[in-house]
Design a protein around this motif. Structure first.
Motif, PDB file in Angstrom:
ATOM      1  N   SER A 122       0.838  -1.205   0.000  1.00 26.97           N
ATOM      2  CA  SER A 122       0.000   0.000   0.000  1.00 26.97           C
ATOM      3  C   SER A 122       0.872   1.254   0.000  1.00 26.97           C
ATOM      4  CB  SER A 122      -0.930   0.006   1.210  1.00 26.97           C
ATOM      5  OG  SER A 122      -0.200   0.123   2.420  1.00 26.97           O
ATOM      6  N   TYR A 123       2.031   1.166   0.647  1.00 28.80           N
ATOM      7  CA  TYR A 123       2.984   2.288   0.588  1.00 28.80           C
ATOM      8  C   TYR A 123       3.614   2.381  -0.793  1.00 28.80           C
ATOM      9  CZ  TYR A 123       7.382   4.774   1.000  1.00 28.80           C
ATOM     10  OH  TYR A 123       8.430   5.631   0.770  1.00 28.80           O
ATOM     11  N   LEU A 124       4.009   1.244  -1.347  1.00 31.20           N
ATOM     12  CA  LEU A 124       4.649   1.264  -2.659  1.00 31.20           C
ATOM     13  C   LEU A 124       3.701   1.772  -3.741  1.00 31.20           C
ATOM     14  CD1 LEU A 124       6.535  -2.162  -2.554  1.00 31.20           C
ATOM     15  CD2 LEU A 124       7.505   0.113  -2.248  1.00 31.20           C
ATOM     16  N   GLY A 129       4.740   6.989  -3.669  1.00 32.26           N
ATOM     17  CA  GLY A 129       5.395   5.815  -3.111  1.00 32.26           C
ATOM     18  C   GLY A 129       6.544   5.304  -3.942  1.00 32.26           C
ATOM     19  N   GLY A 130       6.993   4.115  -3.586  1.00 37.20           N
ATOM     20  CA  GLY A 130       8.206   3.577  -4.175  1.00 37.20           C
ATOM     21  C   GLY A 130       8.110   3.288  -5.662  1.00 37.20           C
ATOM     22  N   ILE A 131       6.988   2.779  -6.139  1.00 32.00           N
ATOM     23  CA  ILE A 131       6.886   2.408  -7.550  1.00 32.00           C
ATOM     24  C   ILE A 131       6.917   3.621  -8.454  1.00 32.00           C
ATOM     25  CG2 ILE A 131       5.390   1.346  -9.282  1.00 32.00           C
ATOM     26  CD1 ILE A 131       4.476  -0.618  -7.188  1.00 32.00           C
ATOM     27  N   ASP A 132       6.077   4.616  -8.160  1.00 25.22           N
ATOM     28  CA  ASP A 132       6.053   5.820  -8.996  1.00 25.22           C
ATOM     29  C   ASP A 132       7.366   6.591  -8.904  1.00 25.22           C
ATOM     30  OD1 ASP A 132       3.572   5.268  -9.922  1.00 25.22           O
ATOM     31  OD2 ASP A 132       2.510   6.768  -8.744  1.00 25.22           O
ATOM     32  N   THR A 133       7.985   6.608  -7.727  1.00 29.83           N
ATOM     33  CA  THR A 133       9.275   7.282  -7.577  1.00 29.83           C
ATOM     34  C   THR A 133      10.341   6.592  -8.420  1.00 29.83           C
ATOM     35  OG1 THR A 133       8.723   7.975  -5.323  1.00 29.83           O
ATOM     36  CG2 THR A 133      11.054   7.961  -5.941  1.00 29.83           C
ATOM     37  N   LEU A 134      10.354   5.259  -8.388  1.00 31.62           N
ATOM     38  CA  LEU A 134      11.323   4.500  -9.181  1.00 31.62           C
ATOM     39  C   LEU A 134      11.100   4.735 -10.668  1.00 31.62           C
ATOM     40  CD1 LEU A 134      13.590   2.406  -9.401  1.00 31.62           C
ATOM     41  CD2 LEU A 134      11.825   0.621  -9.307  1.00 31.62           C
ATOM     42  N   LEU A 135       9.854   4.729 -11.113  1.00 32.93           N
ATOM     43  CA  LEU A 135       9.562   4.963 -12.532  1.00 32.93           C
ATOM     44  C   LEU A 135      10.038   6.347 -12.970  1.00 32.93           C
ATOM     45  CD1 LEU A 135       5.981   3.420 -12.830  1.00 32.93           C
ATOM     46  CD2 LEU A 135       8.109   2.494 -13.751  1.00 32.93           C
ATOM     47  N   GLY A 136       9.854   7.331 -12.091  1.00 33.59           N
ATOM     48  CA  GLY A 136      10.323   8.675 -12.413  1.00 33.59           C
ATOM     49  C   GLY A 136      11.829   8.754 -12.472  1.00 33.59           C
ATOM     50  N   ASP A 137      12.502   8.060 -11.570  1.00 32.40           N
ATOM     51  CA  ASP A 137      13.965   8.107 -11.514  1.00 32.40           C
ATOM     52  C   ASP A 137      14.614   7.464 -12.740  1.00 32.40           C
ATOM     53  OD1 ASP A 137      13.817   9.408  -9.114  1.00 32.40           O
ATOM     54  OD2 ASP A 137      14.154   7.604  -7.881  1.00 32.40           O
ATOM     55  N   VAL A 138      13.959   6.458 -13.317  1.00 35.29           N
ATOM     56  CA  VAL A 138      14.550   5.779 -14.475  1.00 35.29           C
ATOM     57  C   VAL A 138      13.997   6.314 -15.794  1.00 35.29           C
ATOM     58  CG1 VAL A 138      14.996   3.678 -13.159  1.00 35.29           C
ATOM     59  CG2 VAL A 138      12.828   3.915 -14.410  1.00 35.29           C
ATOM     60  N   GLY A 139      13.275   7.429 -15.736  1.00 36.09           N
ATOM     61  CA  GLY A 139      12.781   8.056 -16.949  1.00 36.09           C
ATOM     62  C   GLY A 139      11.518   7.443 -17.528  1.00 36.09           C
ATOM     63  N   LEU A 140      10.780   6.694 -16.699  1.00 32.25           N
ATOM     64  CA  LEU A 140       9.538   6.071 -17.161  1.00 32.25           C
ATOM     65  C   LEU A 140       8.332   6.656 -16.440  1.00 32.25           C
ATOM     66  CD1 LEU A 140      10.692   2.325 -17.355  1.00 32.25           C
ATOM     67  CD2 LEU A 140      10.447   3.959 -19.243  1.00 32.25           C
ATOM     68  N   GLY A 141       8.411   7.950 -16.167  1.00 32.62           N
ATOM     69  CA  GLY A 141       7.326   8.603 -15.443  1.00 32.62           C
ATOM     70  C   GLY A 141       5.987   8.503 -16.140  1.00 32.62           C
ATOM     71  N   VAL A 142       6.002   8.292 -17.458  1.00 30.44           N
ATOM     72  CA  VAL A 142       4.757   8.185 -18.205  1.00 30.44           C
ATOM     73  C   VAL A 142       3.971   6.938 -17.805  1.00 30.44           C
ATOM     74  CG1 VAL A 142       5.769   6.867 -20.099  1.00 30.44           C
ATOM     75  CG2 VAL A 142       3.790   8.333 -20.541  1.00 30.44           C
ATOM     76  N   LEU A 143       4.629   5.971 -17.183  1.00 23.45           N
ATOM     77  CA  LEU A 143       3.959   4.741 -16.766  1.00 23.45           C
ATOM     78  C   LEU A 143       3.344   4.840 -15.379  1.00 23.45           C
ATOM     79  CD1 LEU A 143       6.531   2.061 -17.996  1.00 23.45           C
ATOM     80  CD2 LEU A 143       4.464   2.870 -19.149  1.00 23.45           C
ATOM     81  N   ARG A 144       3.495   5.978 -14.734  1.00 21.08           N
ATOM     82  CA  ARG A 144       2.902   6.133 -13.407  1.00 21.08           C
ATOM     83  C   ARG A 144       1.391   5.978 -13.479  1.00 21.08           C
ATOM     84  NH1 ARG A 144       6.155  11.550 -11.336  1.00 21.08           N
ATOM     85  NH2 ARG A 144       8.138  10.513 -10.812  1.00 21.08           N
ATOM     86  N   GLN A 145       0.843   5.341 -12.451  1.00 23.55           N
ATOM     87  CA  GLN A 145      -0.588   5.082 -12.398  1.00 23.55           C
ATOM     88  C   GLN A 145      -1.117   5.368 -11.002  1.00 23.55           C
ATOM     89  OE1 GLN A 145      -2.373   4.013 -15.068  1.00 23.55           O
ATOM     90  NE2 GLN A 145      -0.596   3.769 -16.412  1.00 23.55           N
ATOM     91  N   THR A 146      -2.427   5.536 -10.919  1.00 24.48           N
ATOM     92  CA  THR A 146      -3.100   5.515  -9.623  1.00 24.48           C
ATOM     93  C   THR A 146      -3.434   4.052  -9.364  1.00 24.48           C
ATOM     94  OG1 THR A 146      -4.071   7.666 -10.153  1.00 24.48           O
ATOM     95  CG2 THR A 146      -4.958   6.512  -8.239  1.00 24.48           C
ATOM     96  N   TRP A 147      -2.457   3.319  -8.872  1.00 27.84           N
ATOM     97  CA  TRP A 147      -2.502   1.868  -8.887  1.00 27.84           C
ATOM     98  C   TRP A 147      -3.720   1.293  -8.190  1.00 27.84           C
ATOM     99  CZ3 TRP A 147       0.866  -0.045 -12.214  1.00 27.84           C
ATOM    100  CH2 TRP A 147       2.030   0.699 -12.490  1.00 27.84           C
ATOM    101  N   LEU A 148      -4.054   1.821  -7.031  1.00 31.24           N
ATOM    102  CA  LEU A 148      -5.183   1.281  -6.278  1.00 31.24           C
ATOM    103  C   LEU A 148      -6.421   2.155  -6.387  1.00 31.24           C
ATOM    104  CD1 LEU A 148      -3.313   0.133  -3.035  1.00 31.24           C
ATOM    105  CD2 LEU A 148      -3.953  -1.247  -5.021  1.00 31.24           C
TER     106      LEU A 148
END
Length: 291
Positions: A122-124, A129-148
């Motif tokens: 739930s934090y990730l 959280g961790g998933i969206d932050t990681l996606l942004g750091d590796v240049g894949l911010g376009v894949l960010r979602q409102t996961w839940l």
């Protein structure tokens, strides 16, 4: 005389286990089935209403939606979890020097309680959280979602937690199957010039049939009865997109005090689990005999 004494001794020894099984398994099962034919709402009295609860259940859009979600969830978990476990086992079977360490690491998530795993994810899954932050750091911010928070992907996001927890367990079961493959068969395939894919398809896949049966059966039983993950991560939301049958049972009994409807839903879930898992197991065991 000695045979008769041995028979009596066996009966005496098995009676405690039968008593515990009857008290904690058979009695609640029979009581739940009988309860589903009443209008009990938690009070001391109830009336027999026949199939009224089941009729209401099959005409309830929320229950039908929960049934569909349960089946989709189980299908996703079954396919992805089994596929990942098999792939990891196939790779590790060829690397004995790291197999033990890696398989132990893959088992670690299964040692965490489902509730704790849900809180971690739930934090990730949070917007920051961790998933969206990681996606942004590796240049894949376009894949960010409102996961839940997105009804179209929330159920799959919850399934991913289940897969993360138990893919390693599936891998270990397949590794046990690999350990039972005679080395002579693999050596013969290599001598005949078989590629890795041919060796897997012609030899390994057939010899792993018992492991596949165990994995599929365990996965189906666990995923069809899923409760912890949707309760903690989304509580059935958003807009009911992650409701499951087990979650409906909880709500009917503890939130709505509708014990009869909760029992009817539980019977439906029990029938679903028994029929689907038994059918899958029967098909796979027939395949084992053919192979």
């Amino acid at each position: 005389m000695f045979r008769r004494r041995g028979r009596y001794a066996s009966i005496v020894l098995i009676l405690p286990a039968l008593a515990v099984y009857g008290l904690f398994i058979l009695y609640p099962l029979v009581r739940g089935v009988l309860l589903s034919f009443t209008d009990n709402t938690g009070g001391p009295t109830d009336a027999f209403v026949g199939l009224k609860q089941y009729s209401a259940l099959i005409h309830d859009p929320t229950a039908l939606q929960a049934l569909r979600h349960t089946v989709i969830y189980a299908a996703v978990v079954l396919v992805v979890q089994t596929g990942l476990g098999l792939s990891a086992a196939a790779l590790l079977s060829r690397r004995p020097h790291i197999r033990r360490v890696v398989s132990s690491m893959l088992l670690l998530p299964a040692l965490i309680s489902p509730v704790m795993a849900s809180f971690i994810w739930s934090y990730l899954y949070r917007p920051d959280g961790g998933i969206d932050t990681l996606l942004g750091d590796v240049g894949l911010g376009v894949l960010r979602q409102t996961w839940l928070g997105d009804p179209s992907i929330a159920l799959y996001a919850i399934a991913a937690v289940n897969i993360w927890m138990f893919a390693g367990y599936s891998c270990v079961i397949f590794l046990a199957g690999y350990a039972g493959i005679p080395a002579e068969l693999l050596d013969a395939a290599d001598i005949d010039g078989a590629t890795r894919w041919q060796r897997f398809r012609k030899v390994e896949w057939a010899m792993l049939a018992p492991s596949l049966t165990v994995n599929v059966t365990i996965s189906l039983i666990g995923s069809l009865g899923v409760f912890d993950f949707p309760l903690v991560l989304t509580n059935g939301g958003p807009v009911g997109s992650t409701n499951t049958l087990a979650l409906l049972i909880y709500r009917d009994i503890f939130n709505n005090s509708d014990f009869a409807m909760g029992a009817a839903t539980a019977v439906l879930l029990l029938v679903l689990v028994v029929v689907v898992s038994s059918a899958a197991s029967a098909v796979l065991r027939r395949r084992e005999r053919v192979l």
